[in-house]
Design a protein around this motif. Structure first.
Motif, PDB file in Angstrom:
ATOM      1  N   UNK A 271      57.169  54.130  29.513  1.00  0.00           N
ATOM      2  CA  UNK A 271      55.958  54.288  30.770  1.00  0.00           C
ATOM      3  C   UNK A 271      56.315  53.699  31.800  1.00  0.00           C
ATOM      4  N   UNK A 272      55.416  53.822  32.826  1.00  0.00           N
ATOM      5  CA  UNK A 272      55.442  52.953  33.924  1.00  0.00           C
ATOM      6  C   UNK A 272      55.402  51.702  34.028  1.00  0.00           C
ATOM      7  N   UNK A 273      55.948  51.003  34.495  1.00  0.00           N
ATOM      8  CA  UNK A 273      55.750  49.309  34.577  1.00  0.00           C
ATOM      9  C   UNK A 273      54.441  49.126  35.126  1.00  0.00           C
ATOM     10  N   UNK A 274      53.737  47.991  34.315  1.00  0.00           N
ATOM     11  CA  UNK A 274      52.570  47.665  34.787  1.00  0.00           C
ATOM     12  C   UNK A 274      52.595  46.183  35.164  1.00  0.00           C
ATOM     13  N   UNK A 275      52.131  45.657  36.330  1.00  0.00           N
ATOM     14  CA  UNK A 275      51.955  44.304  36.898  1.00  0.00           C
ATOM     15  C   UNK A 275      50.479  44.066  37.409  1.00  0.00           C
ATOM     16  N   UNK A 276      49.993  42.956  37.247  1.00  0.00           N
ATOM     17  CA  UNK A 276      48.763  42.746  37.643  1.00  0.00           C
ATOM     18  C   UNK A 276      48.923  41.363  38.462  1.00  0.00           C
ATOM     19  N   UNK A 277      48.338  41.147  39.471  1.00  0.00           N
ATOM     20  CA  UNK A 277      48.136  40.061  40.404  1.00  0.00           C
ATOM     21  C   UNK A 277      46.580  39.369  40.209  1.00  0.00           C
ATOM     22  N   UNK A 278      45.595  40.214  40.158  1.00  0.00           N
ATOM     23  CA  UNK A 278      44.399  39.560  39.984  1.00  0.00           C
ATOM     24  C   UNK A 278      43.378  40.650  39.857  1.00  0.00           C
ATOM     25  N   UNK A 279      42.310  40.068  39.125  1.00  0.00           N
ATOM     26  CA  UNK A 279      41.071  41.089  38.808  1.00  0.00           C
ATOM     27  C   UNK A 279      39.830  40.335  38.667  1.00  0.00           C
ATOM     28  N   UNK A 280      38.897  40.789  39.053  1.00  0.00           N
ATOM     29  CA  UNK A 280      37.816  40.214  38.653  1.00  0.00           C
ATOM     30  C   UNK A 280      36.347  41.378  38.913  1.00  0.00           C
ATOM     31  N   UNK A 281      35.262  40.777  38.462  1.00  0.00           N
ATOM     32  CA  UNK A 281      34.007  41.419  39.005  1.00  0.00           C
ATOM     33  C   UNK A 281      33.141  40.377  39.438  1.00  0.00           C
ATOM     34  N   UNK A 282      32.735  40.640  40.979  1.00  0.00           N
ATOM     35  CA  UNK A 282      32.153  39.776  41.497  1.00  0.00           C
ATOM     36  C   UNK A 282      30.804  40.300  41.989  1.00  0.00           C
ATOM     37  N   UNK A 283      29.648  39.281  42.171  1.00  0.00           N
ATOM     38  CA  UNK A 283      28.526  39.436  42.817  1.00  0.00           C
ATOM     39  C   UNK A 283      28.650  39.820  44.364  1.00  0.00           C
ATOM     40  N   UNK A 284      27.806  40.298  45.074  1.00  0.00           N
ATOM     41  CA  UNK A 284      28.022  40.701  46.541  1.00  0.00           C
ATOM     42  C   UNK A 284      28.412  39.429  47.328  1.00  0.00           C
ATOM     43  N   UNK A 285      27.699  38.426  46.584  1.00  0.00           N
ATOM     44  CA  UNK A 285      28.000  37.167  47.329  1.00  0.00           C
ATOM     45  C   UNK A 285      29.539  36.334  47.058  1.00  0.00           C
ATOM     46  N   UNK A 286      30.315  37.141  46.261  1.00  0.00           N
ATOM     47  CA  UNK A 286      31.561  36.525  46.117  1.00  0.00           C
ATOM     48  C   UNK A 286      31.657  35.737  44.958  1.00  0.00           C
TER      49      UNK A 286
END
Lengths: 424, 424, 424
Positions: free
Chosen positions: C61-76
């Motif tokens: 398959x394609x290679x997967x890399x990830x740097x960051x991920x989050x769920x944030x409130x509108x205030x960050x």
């Protein structure tokens, strides 16, 4: 003059007592005297194989004979005396005639500290050595000081002796029964076995197989027989090594290396009706070690009561005629007669009418009145023999599969044979 | 007009009651009347094999028919009466018309002293004889004196009759279901079996195998069929002898002589979810004796409830319609439907992608979201089918190895087949 | 500089802790970083297999890399944060950068309602999707409203990475040890297995077999290796898939599909002296699924402590370094060392003197003083080796048959070999 017959336990025990005092070893006159006595009961072919003869990986050793042996005080009092019990001398001891201190002598003395009143049995067959065996409690009484040590033995070129008795059968395929005859004054190991084997040989009448009884020294004897009978071995279909036939323990059958040889199946079948144990083959014990070595791999099991080295009296002065009983020897003999009775009749038949059941009624083999639910055992046996006689099932297979006594299955097979419905 | 369908236990039982009064034997009109009634439900091919025909080791006997039979007092009172219960006459009795004393008559009377109110069932097929069966308590009431003894029977050249019903399958390999039709008024043995077999035949729709239902007299019937179908026998892949299908006991499966034929595996598999017993083959019982004779050795087992001769009512007047129940016949029928359902779908597939697992996801056969621990049964079934479909494992093997229901394994195999991952 | 050695449980555990934070998947830099660290301890041959390469039924398959991920409130405020625990992102999530309501987001959230404080591990390798995993109790605190959802990942052509470490043996026949390296922050599954495998590799000195250690992503990794090593596979004589090597449960050996491969016998032999379970093969679990697919059918079993999916912490945030213990990893390592110690010496010898027993005494292999009942274990081992060395019994067969420790049987065989009585 007719040979004396050994039939009762008392007669078997009397022979044990008569053989007990003789000093046997793997060679020498003790074996010859023993074979003389066996030969009074059954015809025996004697063999003398000269010292130095190569037998398989082994060589026939020098012949050992002994006339006297003792340890005596300087005043001549025999404190250890071969004349009193031949176990006192280590078997195959080289000659000695020497005065020595008790501490020097101690290196040559063997006792059983845990059984202080018993004399152990020791040998040194294949390394020159000498020694005495005595009770620990006797040793404890010996004062320090010098002793006259005498072993009046001979180690010289001679021969190894063994005997064979053959009961000819209708076929030349053979069953061998092997007993070791190399132990001195030890009753269970193996005078009881010798007595039972003689009785068994006397009672075989017109057997199917040819039965060969071998009375030979342990290990080197069976190796010698195997080396000298290369062409006969392929005739050996079944066999038993018989030993320890008279002690109070239950019968023990040790399976052949094949694990499911016909003799293994037969012995387990007949022992089911007696108290007994069955143990797997192991390469230790009596001459099954040789018969079941991988090159021969014969269908030879071993029947004992308490097995090899399995009782405290084993290889001690406590294995005396009092340790073996007429009843135990009769029980061993009975099991052997049952076993050879099955083995000798255990044929494979082939159903000549294998498509559907043949009509037994018109041949007088079956009740004509139908509708009865109590099929008789004999009729069931006929149906089982017909159903399983496809060339791959023996009568023993059929008896075990059907849960019927072997005798009834055998009778049914003969009836079907007489009616032309099966062939051998 | 559509044939009446047997679906419920009540419908099965009604057929038993209808067949009960007919006086059947191994030949004669009773069998023909029985086949007529069977033929109302399923098409039947009828065979008539003439007296004197050689069949394997046997010969078709003369045909027996009976119109009347009784024992009467000189005043004409019938004390034993065939019209009242056909078991009163020994099957295949030769004709008799004679006055004799009770003591002469006694030699021809059969009772069950242990069940004094029951009439036994007796036959004398292959030896000319005659007799009456009656309750012991009836016999005890008969006064000494003379009696008129009449058996109005005929033994004459004729034929043996049997019927076959075939449900064609997608392949010509056959499954046979055999019922004996030779017993007179005995409900469990074998009218219940006949009723269940008819219902089963009616419910087979587009099967894989060709199913052949055989309605034949016991022993001589199956021998006749085997003799006349030598070329068909190699097509017989599986079979069942069905008898005693309605008594209150649990189901009993008797394995074929092969012991691990596919029918043996299937029956044991489906019976696991019901109260049941499994017994080894024995050459006694019903017509499995013939199908499993060593020359044929077919994969034919036997399904009964309480087996042959295993209940007190066996072969007595107590085996009447009251002894068999609708529920028991439904249970027998259900087990048979389950078993033939498995047998008929028990294929061997070959994995066409045997190196590594094929990617099920890209074929829509597998959940795409990984990391979950709750593998579903259907997915496990696919993995098992792929892993074991090497040509040597059937779906039943796989179901048993995987511990999964056969149906789920079958569905998985079909899905894999549709996806081109396995072939049959 | 010498490579750091992993010998003690503490050292094994320290490596687990070091590897724990890395975000691994079936492709990408997390695997490369992991192989870098393994390579500090043992030389590693690295392979990069390009996206799109066909491997058996699969495609890289394609290679997967990830740097960051989050769920944030509108205030960050990050309410779900990949930086805190990499399990928070569904593995192989496609990139997302979107504001959405909680109800829209919910379709992409995974929790474990039964374990409300644990974060589950989820992936979506072969279907494009994205999602977050979090504790149920965390989800319960999230207010309705809009959230910023960011997954800064890349799915692009690249390669699949795996590593091999080979310990050359005296023969080119191979033993493979396979560990999956594709799981992110999960300690028992499979960082403990990686650590144990490294230690085992370091301790193999001059083995008989060539040992190949495979550090590969699960499923697609082993499929890739099998596809690229078609010619080597016939050299693979034995193998183990190692996983879940550090949890508190007892050792579990899962047999190969062959069920009685030599590795199956060896593992069961050495585990007998430890608390353990043995389970049958099933086509589910780790990469034994691929090695034991029917086309390969290799003699590859699987060793775990608590098996695949068998513990509540499986595939959750509770499988953290606290869940695995130094003692458990030492126990796993000890069992493996014992097993490979037996496997590596498990020869078949042939008795060169198979007719009767060879005379051990004249070769200095046997006590010369006969008559003693306490045959030593070493002598028994020699007799057993001689008796069973017929070409069909391995030393392990002999040890199990004789009830003797493998080591003693091995020593006996070497002594007989040195004496010229057996050959390999």
């Amino acid at each position: 003059m007719a040979a004396p017959q050994l039939r009762t336990g008392a007669e078997l025990h009397a022979l044990v007592e008569r053989l007990y005092p003789i000093c046997r070893s793997i060679t020498g006159d003790g074996v010859r005297q023993t074979l003389d006595i066996i030969g009074e009961h059954i015809p025996l072919e004697r063999h003398e194989v000269p010292t130095g003869t190569a037998v398989l990986d082994w060589t026939i050793p020098q012949e050992w004979n002994i006339r006297d042996a003792y340890v005596a005080t300087p005043s001549g009092e025999r404190v250890i005396d071969f004349q009193e019990l031949n176990l006192h001398v280590v078997g195959y001891s080289v000659p000695v005639r020497q005065r020595m201190s008790l501490s020097e002598l101690r290196e040559h003395l063997h006792t059983l500290p845990d059984q202080p009143s018993w004399v152990p049995y020791r040998t040194s067959y294949y390394a020159p050595a000498w020694g005495f065996c005595l009770a620990q409690e006797k040793l404890d009484t010996l004062p320090d000081g010098d002793y006259d040590v005498v072993i009046d033995s001979t180690l010289a070129d001679g021969s190894l002796t063994y005997g064979e008795h053959v009961v000819p059968g209708r076929v030349t395929d053979e069953v061998i029964v092997s007993c070791h005859v190399c132990h001195p004054s030890l009753a269970n190991d193996n005078l009881a076995g010798i007595a039972v084997a003689i009785s068994l040989a006397q009672q075989l009448v017109d057997p199917y197989y040819t039965y060969r009884f071998l009375f030979m020294p342990g290990t080197i004897g069976s190796i010698t027989w195997l080396a000298r009978n290369a062409s006969r071995i392929e005739k050996v279909r079944h066999g038993l090594v018989l030993a320890c036939a008279g002690d109070p323990g239950p019968l023990t059958y040790k399976k052949s290396r094949r694990d499911d040889a016909e003799i293994d199946r037969v012995m387990q079948h007949v022992l089911r009706s007696r108290e007994h144990r069955v143990v797997d083959f192991s390469p230790y014990g009596y001459d099954e070690r040789q018969f079941c070595s991988p090159g021969f791999n014969l269908g030879v099991g071993s029947l004992t009561r308490t097995p090899y080295a399995g009782y405290p009296e084993y290889h001690t002065s406590a294995d005396n005629p009092g340790f073996v009983s007429p009843a135990a020897m009769e029980d061993t003999l009975g099991a052997l007669r049952d076993a050879f009775g099955v083995l000798d009749r255990n044929r494979r038949y082939v159903n000549l009418s294998p498509y559907g059941e043949p009509q037994l009624g018109k041949r007088g083999l079956y009740d004509s009145l139908g509708g009865r639910s109590d099929a008789k055992q004999a009729q069931m046996a006929m149906l089982w023999v017909l159903n399983l006689s496809d060339g791959s099932h023996s009568l023993l297979d059929i008896a075990e599969r059907a849960g019927l006594p072997f005798d009834i299955v055998d009778v049914a097979a003969r009836a079907l044979h007489d009616a032309g419905l099966v062939k051998e």
